[in-house]
Each structure stands twice: as C-alpha cells, then as structure tokens.
Enzyme design. Sequence first.
Site, PDB file in Angstrom:
ATOM      1  N   SER A  72       0.818  -1.212   0.000  1.00 39.19           N
ATOM      2  CA  SER A  72       0.000   0.000   0.000  1.00 39.19           C
ATOM      3  C   SER A  72       0.849   1.257   0.000  1.00 39.19           C
ATOM      4  O   SER A  72       0.494   2.251  -0.640  1.00 39.19           O
ATOM      5  CB  SER A  72      -0.932   0.012   1.217  1.00 39.19           C
ATOM      6  OG  SER A  72      -0.193   0.113   2.426  1.00 39.19           O
ATOM      7  N   ASN A  73       1.985   1.250   0.717  1.00 43.45           N
ATOM      8  CA  ASN A  73       2.679   2.509   0.992  1.00 43.45           C
ATOM      9  C   ASN A  73       3.667   2.928  -0.077  1.00 43.45           C
ATOM     10  O   ASN A  73       4.133   4.063  -0.064  1.00 43.45           O
ATOM     11  CB  ASN A  73       3.387   2.424   2.355  1.00 43.45           C
ATOM     12  CG  ASN A  73       4.382   1.285   2.441  1.00 43.45           C
ATOM     13  OD1 ASN A  73       4.245   0.275   1.762  1.00 43.45           O
ATOM     14  ND2 ASN A  73       5.388   1.438   3.287  1.00 43.45           N
ATOM     15  N   LYS A  85      -0.773  -9.352  -7.827  1.00 40.79           N
ATOM     16  CA  LYS A  85      -2.072  -8.951  -7.284  1.00 40.79           C
ATOM     17  C   LYS A  85      -2.011  -7.473  -6.917  1.00 40.79           C
ATOM     18  O   LYS A  85      -1.281  -7.064  -6.018  1.00 40.79           O
ATOM     19  CB  LYS A  85      -2.453  -9.765  -6.054  1.00 40.79           C
ATOM     20  CG  LYS A  85      -3.942  -9.589  -5.681  1.00 40.79           C
ATOM     21  CD  LYS A  85      -4.251  -9.996  -4.259  1.00 40.79           C
ATOM     22  CE  LYS A  85      -4.031  -8.897  -3.274  1.00 40.79           C
ATOM     23  NZ  LYS A  85      -4.929  -7.723  -3.448  1.00 40.79           N
ATOM     24  N   ALA A  86      -2.768  -6.674  -7.639  1.00 42.20           N
ATOM     25  CA  ALA A  86      -2.752  -5.230  -7.425  1.00 42.20           C
ATOM     26  C   ALA A  86      -3.330  -4.881  -6.057  1.00 42.20           C
ATOM     27  O   ALA A  86      -4.300  -5.493  -5.600  1.00 42.20           O
ATOM     28  CB  ALA A  86      -3.550  -4.530  -8.522  1.00 42.20           C
ATOM     29  N   GLU A 133       7.533  -9.327   4.117  1.00 44.28           N
ATOM     30  CA  GLU A 133       8.047  -8.254   4.970  1.00 44.28           C
ATOM     31  C   GLU A 133       6.855  -7.687   5.702  1.00 44.28           C
ATOM     32  O   GLU A 133       5.893  -7.229   5.076  1.00 44.28           O
ATOM     33  CB  GLU A 133       8.741  -7.202   4.107  1.00 44.28           C
ATOM     34  CG  GLU A 133       9.506  -6.181   4.910  1.00 44.28           C
ATOM     35  CD  GLU A 133       8.916  -4.814   4.775  1.00 44.28           C
ATOM     36  OE1 GLU A 133       8.275  -4.365   5.761  1.00 44.28           O
ATOM     37  OE2 GLU A 133       9.067  -4.198   3.725  1.00 44.28           O
ATOM     38  N   CYS A 138       7.902   1.238   6.287  1.00 51.15           N
ATOM     39  CA  CYS A 138       8.192   0.033   7.072  1.00 51.15           C
ATOM     40  C   CYS A 138       9.350   0.264   8.037  1.00 51.15           C
ATOM     41  O   CYS A 138       9.479  -0.454   9.025  1.00 51.15           O
ATOM     42  CB  CYS A 138       8.541  -1.129   6.138  1.00 51.15           C
ATOM     43  SG  CYS A 138       7.280  -1.487   4.912  1.00 51.15           S
ATOM     44  N   GLU A 160       3.763  -2.927  15.746  1.00 49.79           N
ATOM     45  CA  GLU A 160       3.887  -1.752  14.887  1.00 49.79           C
ATOM     46  C   GLU A 160       2.581  -0.981  14.799  1.00 49.79           C
ATOM     47  O   GLU A 160       1.511  -1.554  14.604  1.00 49.79           O
ATOM     48  CB  GLU A 160       4.308  -2.201  13.484  1.00 49.79           C
ATOM     49  CG  GLU A 160       4.475  -1.064  12.500  1.00 49.79           C
ATOM     50  CD  GLU A 160       4.784  -1.575  11.100  1.00 49.79           C
ATOM     51  OE1 GLU A 160       5.552  -0.902  10.393  1.00 49.79           O
ATOM     52  OE2 GLU A 160       4.273  -2.639  10.716  1.00 49.79           O
TER      53      GLU A 160
END
Length: 529
Positions: free
Chosen positions: A160-161, A186-187, A265, A302, A392
């Site tokens: 997403s980021n 996969k979008a 990740e 991240c 996180e």
Amino acid sequence: MSMQPSGQQYIGGARCAAGSTVLHSVDARTGERLPYAFHEATVDEVDAAARAAAAAYPAFRALAPEQRARFLDAAADGIDALGEDFIGLVCRETGLPSARIAGERARTSHQLRLFAAVLRRGDFLGARIDLAMPQRSPLPRADLRQYRIGVGPVAVFGASNFPLAFSTAGGDTASALAAGCPVVFKAHTGHMATASVIADVMVRAAEATGMPRGVFNMIFGDRVGEHLVRHAEIRAVGFTGSLRGGRALCDMAAARPHPIPVFAEMSSVNPVILMPHALARRRAAIAAELAASVTLGAGQFCTNPGLILGIRSSALDVFVEHFKASISAAPAQTMLNAAGLQHYEAGVRRFADTPGMALLAAAPSQPGQASAELWQADAALLFQPEGRLQQEVFGPCTVLVELDDAAQLQRAIDALQGQLTATLIAEPEDLADAAPLVAALEHKAGRLLVNSYPTGVEVCDAMVHGGPYPATSDARGTSVGTLAIDRFLRPVCFQNLDDALLPAALQNANPLGIDRLVNGARTRGPIVG
C-alpha cells in the site's frame, strides 16, 4: 507516454473477460470515486493467470540473461516515459506529494535497470565447477557443476505505501523476473489505476522484447489472494504488508500439498538507541532529525522509527522537551487511504488503554488526517510477553522508553523481537564500549545504522531490507537490493554431463564470460583440456 488505466485483468499478456465484482479507485484526499472501475478476478481468472505464468516459465528461464535484461531495461524506459498525468493520478490515489512520486518512479526504474545489470554480470547464477578426478585414491571424483535457476511462477502482492517501488514493477517483481520467474501480480486496492498503467508498461515491454506470452500477469481484488497462493502452479510468494496478512499467506502456503516459501516483509518498530554522549552534545539536533524521520510521509514507512530507547539523564530530559516541540509542530497529513487512518487511530487508542503509557505530545488534529504523537512507556512494558510496545503502529507516532542504566538498556535490546532496522545515535566515546550492544543488535535486525535514520533505503548491492521474525517471514532474504534475487533461485547440480548438454553458465568455454568457482578458485577463463 499516453496513459489510460484499464479495469480488466491481465492474463498471459492479453486482457480477459472481467469478473463480476466492481472495484472503484478512490481519491485519497477527498474520498471521492475516480472515473476508473476495476473487476475482481474470478477463481477461473486466477487459475488462468497462474497457468499462463507456468506455460511461460520453461521458455523464460531458458532465455540468455541478456535477453531478460533487455526486457527489464525496456520496462524501465516505459516507466520513465510516463508523463505528468501519471504522476497526478498516483497522487490522487495515494495522497502522496508529486515530488515523492517522481522520486519513487526514478527508484522503480533504477531497480529494474539494476537487476538488468545483475543479469549481465552473471554472478546470480552462482556457477561452481569441480572437475573430475578419475585418478583420485581411494575413490575417483565425478565431474560436478552447479548453477542456479528460477524456482517457477511467483505471486507478488503489491504494497500500500509504495505504489511504484513495492508495487506492480517493484523490487519483488523485478527480482523474480530477473531470476527467470514469471510473475502473477495482485494489485493493491489502494492504487488500482496506478497499477493498471504500470501493468500496461510491463506487457508492452514484454511484447517488444520477445518475452514468452504470460511472463507477467496482473489480477485485481481483495479476495483473490488465497486462490493465488494455493494454486498448484505458484512456486513462491513475495509480500509486503501487515503481520496479520503475511502470517495468513505463510500459513496457506505451508498447508498446501506442495508447500512453497513466502517471503513476507511484515512488522518492525525499528528501535533507535540514544547514547549518552550524543545526547549531551547534540540533543536539539537529534530531536529535530528524529521527529522528521518519525513524521516523514505520515509515518507510512516500514522503517519508521517507532521505539526510542535512552538512559535516564538530564540530557535525555532536555532532548525530550525538544522532541515534544518538534512533534507538536508537525502538520497533520493525509494517509494513503481511509483504512490506513482507521488502523493508525486504533493503534494509538491501544496505547491510551495500556497502563504505564502516557501521551507526551501531539500535533494539532485535522479531520480525516493523521496527527503526529509521542508516547512514553514504562520500561517494564518492554519485558512483558505480549509485547505491546513491539506491535507496529503504522503512522506518525513513536514511543519513548527511559531506562535506568546501561545494563537495563542491554536487557531491553535482548528482549526485542526481530527488526528491519536498529539505529545507534552515538559519539565515538559512546561506541568505544559498544561491542556487546552491536552484537545484540546484529542478532535482532537486518540493517544497523549509526548516526543516520532508517527511513532512507538505498537500492544497491549491499542493502538488506529484511530481518528476523516478525520483521519478515524469512530472515535469509531481502526485498531491497540485488540480493533479493536469491529468494527466487534454487541450485541444480549436473554430474558427468557432456558439455553440449550443460547450460551455458557451466560449459567449458564459458560463453557467458562470467566469474566462476572452478576447483575452488575464481576465474573467468575457459576450462582447457
């Protein structure tokens, strides 16, 4: 280059019939629908994408490295050619500023070209040759030759980021293709129009350079990931996202009749350790620099520094006052999407509900935007088994923990889970006796920094963007840098094969001109005799 997002799937380099569920691209700042509709892939379409990749694999992995390199170079050229209308589209979908997107576009094309360079230099093949020793006593040795090949079709999940650098043509895709592995991508639903434009670039580059049909495929949808990971033709998975999402994919992959590796990740709080002499000499500068790192890009990295450790002192007290001022002055920022803002707000609410935590500073709030926050936590929370401080919170906040002395700091580091990064802010005097600290951090993190901040990740040969669990699902890999290709390769050994049957990397003449390990010595020369 002209740009027109398509709402259809990419199967084998050609568009297929659209699924029934309509997905809409959204303006990140206003929440309004953009004029692009996309269709969630059906189970049959996921199957078609995976089978197309499997059909392309034998021919694609057999191509000379130079041919795959030309494909990656063409994709990089196509991405660089996208105009300002494309930059504007990405900004609308993500809420990120145009300068950030322009920089990320350059990073994306750079890493494609970097993997093209890896292909041309040939070290990824790992060629090793032990020549036959028929006269050896008591037993002769056979002729043994090893190199590495791509594992097969790879499923890649967009992050997403980073709508470009960790998305359609990002590091996972680039490294998998360089390894000779077709990709089913996969979008991410947060930037579908962006993904569609880049997918068009990838398909055109593949066609222009004569790649096998099906070498790159893209599908849309929130609910298609399970079908993709469980598909029998998929041989590995690349993922960047949440711990929950990464664990789910790992569990699915492990439960298959034919288990496959998932390189995920996932979660890291990226501790920053403030050493006493550094605080005594430059506490105000450290506060400003660290606040800038925490709030950069609304904290949506991240490697965002989410945990700050320091030994209790008057210098630390002064640092905290400067840090509070910097955090309080940070402007509210738009996050990537409404869901991201909701998760961030839920994360800081968990802090508020945790005994032993207190809010030290908060920037002014704005409706629909994320405000920076600084929290303080009792040191005891670091040692609790549930690890609340090590979960996180994705956004512009961080947690400060004051420790009694150097011994407690060492115990705190020993209690840390796996991290992408760990940072020491230190003076030479601080580092004189820091070997035990560095040894502990080396065990915990994939990248150790001194006097810099973790939110910058260089794309190069030496970079590691990985680390022990829960930072990643497999600490042996990296998702940034050329070592990322290793995740999608496996070794093959040939024993006593005629030279004509060997791959070019292992033939006596060394037609690729690559560096090889021959009888324990590095050489680029041919094998004579």
